[in-house]
Design an enzyme around this catalytic site. Structure first.
Site, PDB file in Angstrom:
ATOM      1  N   GLN A   1      -1.561   7.412   1.408  1.00  0.00           N
ATOM      2  CA  GLN A   1      -1.141   8.603   2.160  1.00  0.00           C
ATOM      3  C   GLN A   1       0.005   8.281   3.123  1.00  0.00           C
ATOM      4  OE1 GLN A   1      -3.794  10.037   5.170  1.00  0.00           O
ATOM      5  NE2 GLN A   1      -2.935  12.110   5.177  1.00  0.00           N
TER       6      GLN A   1
ATOM      7  N   GLY B   1       0.849  -1.198   0.000  1.00  0.00           N
ATOM      8  CA  GLY B   1       0.000   0.000   0.000  1.00  0.00           C
ATOM      9  C   GLY B   1       0.879   1.240   0.000  1.00  0.00           C
TER      10      GLY B   1
ATOM     11  N   TYR C   1     -15.300  -0.029   8.682  1.00  0.00           N
ATOM     12  CA  TYR C   1     -13.855   0.175   8.855  1.00  0.00           C
ATOM     13  C   TYR C   1     -13.444  -0.095  10.309  1.00  0.00           C
ATOM     14  CZ  TYR C   1      -9.494   2.921   8.944  1.00  0.00           C
ATOM     15  OH  TYR C   1      -8.209   3.350   9.104  1.00  0.00           O
TER      16      TYR C   1
HETATM   17  N1  SER Z   1      -8.281   8.782   8.929  1.00  0.00           N
HETATM   18  C1  SER Z   1      -9.129   7.620   9.033  1.00  0.00           C
HETATM   19  C2  SER Z   1     -10.453   7.864   8.468  1.00  0.00           C
HETATM   20  O1  SER Z   1     -10.905   8.988   8.530  1.00  0.00           O
HETATM   21  C3  SER Z   1      -9.259   7.184  10.452  1.00  0.00           C
HETATM   22  O2  SER Z   1      -8.342   6.174  10.710  1.00  0.00           O
HETATM   23  O3  SER Z   1     -11.084   6.971   7.999  1.00  0.00           O
END
Ligand code: SER
Length: 313
Positions: free
Chosen positions: A12, A8, A142
């Site tokens: 970012q 990956g 997530y």
């Molecule tokens: N930066 C991530 C998100 O906003 C959080 O881990 O999904």
């Protein structure tokens, strides 16, 4: 000898991690990989492999080819995108982790870094100074995948002595490589509007406090965690980590001090609900105690660097 695979690497965190690791351990010892055919300029100083982490056979082939000793697994779908593609998010976030954990279980690799997130917390978690050990009932796909991943990391560490290390990253702010699909992304986008003299439309409400961190701090934390002696890593699920916590209006005001004509409007969308379920600040005592974590960037310092750099990249 250390041979690291970053999976990956086009994302970012991955991009800056590859750059940081190459600086420290030499370009040829850090193999960048991503699903994309095209290699980013920032990754061109060393080896690159096109790799889909869900393809176990391909992963094994790359690991054997480069005699990999450590893997940093950054490939994942973030919170907002995962809500739109729950099945794929679960598959990518979990299959990738199992493929890598099993390589360590089988003794093929020695060490793993896998990122968790503030998304493991949920609406019933104490919001301020969220402790390491607390109620964890994530309400996003997530967050569910990250919490499950944390439990599996700890299980592999305890049952199979796998050396896996992890950080619950806050929202990360950077300019070299843009975030995509996250709920904390507004805190990066805002700098582009400020530098273009455009009014910024924020997808979160003005009082939505979230834990954030400047990328340089996050990369330093990650490498320090991975380089710390094995005995000092007491937590094998994932460490709380704190940098800067702020609301949209606070970051707006910090930017406005340097760009006095800057304007903002608030138009919360589906991401507001996600943000509302997350902590607003984090207690990272364990990371400080166990492996000496200390952040360097505050809101002002981070804003100054971001405003200087976003449009140059
Ligand atoms: N930066 C991530 C998100 O906003 C959080 O881990 O999904």
């Amino acid at each position: 000898m250390k041979k690291v695979l970053v999976i990956g690497a086009g994302g970012q965190i991955g991009t800056e991690l590859v750059v940081g690791l190459r600086k420290r351990f030499g370009n040829d010892n850090i193999i960048a990989s991503d699903v994309k055919d095209e290699v980013k300029d920032a990754l061109k100083d060393g080896p690159y492999e096109k790799l889909d982490v869900m393809n176990d056979a391909d992963l094994k082939e790359v690991v054997a080819k480069h005699q990999i000793t450590e893997i940093y697994l950054l490939a994942a779908l973030l919170s907002a995108t995962a809500e739109k593609h729950p099945d794929f998010a679960w598959k990518l976030n979990m299959d990738g982790l199992f493929n890598v954990l099993n390589l360590a279980k089988d003794g093929v690799i020695e060490k793993i870094f896998w990122p968790s997130s503030i998304a493991v917390f949920g609406p019933n978690t104490p919001k301020d100074n969220t402790p390491q050990y607390t109620i964890m009932e994530p309400s996003t796909v997530y967050g569910i995948s990250k919490l499950a991943g944390e439990r599996w990391c700890e299980y592999y560490a305890k049952q199979y002595d796998v050396d896996v290390r992890s950080i619950r990253y806050p929202g990360l702010i950077s300019y070299t490589s843009l975030p995509g699909g996250g709920t904390t992304d507004y805190a990066v986008d805002i700098f582009y509007s400020a530098n273009r003299n455009e009014k910024f439309t924020c997808f979160l409400s003005e009082e939505t406090g979230l834990p954030m961190m400047y990328m340089e701090d996050a990369i330093r934390a990650t490498i320090n965690l991975m380089e710390a002696p094995k005995e000092s890593i007491k937590i094998r699920s994932s460490y709380n980590l704190a940098g800067i916590s702020f609301t949209p209006v606070e970051i707006f005001n910090a930017i406005k001090r340097v760009r006095p004509n800057f304007e903002i409007e608030y138009a919360p969308d589906f991401r507001q609900k996600i943000a509302d379920s997350w902590p607003s600040s984090i207690d990272d005592t364990h990371a400080r105690q166990d492996w000496g974590w200390e952040p360097e960037f505050d809101l002002e310092k981070m804003c100054e660097i971001m405003l200087d750099n976003v449009l140059k990249n």
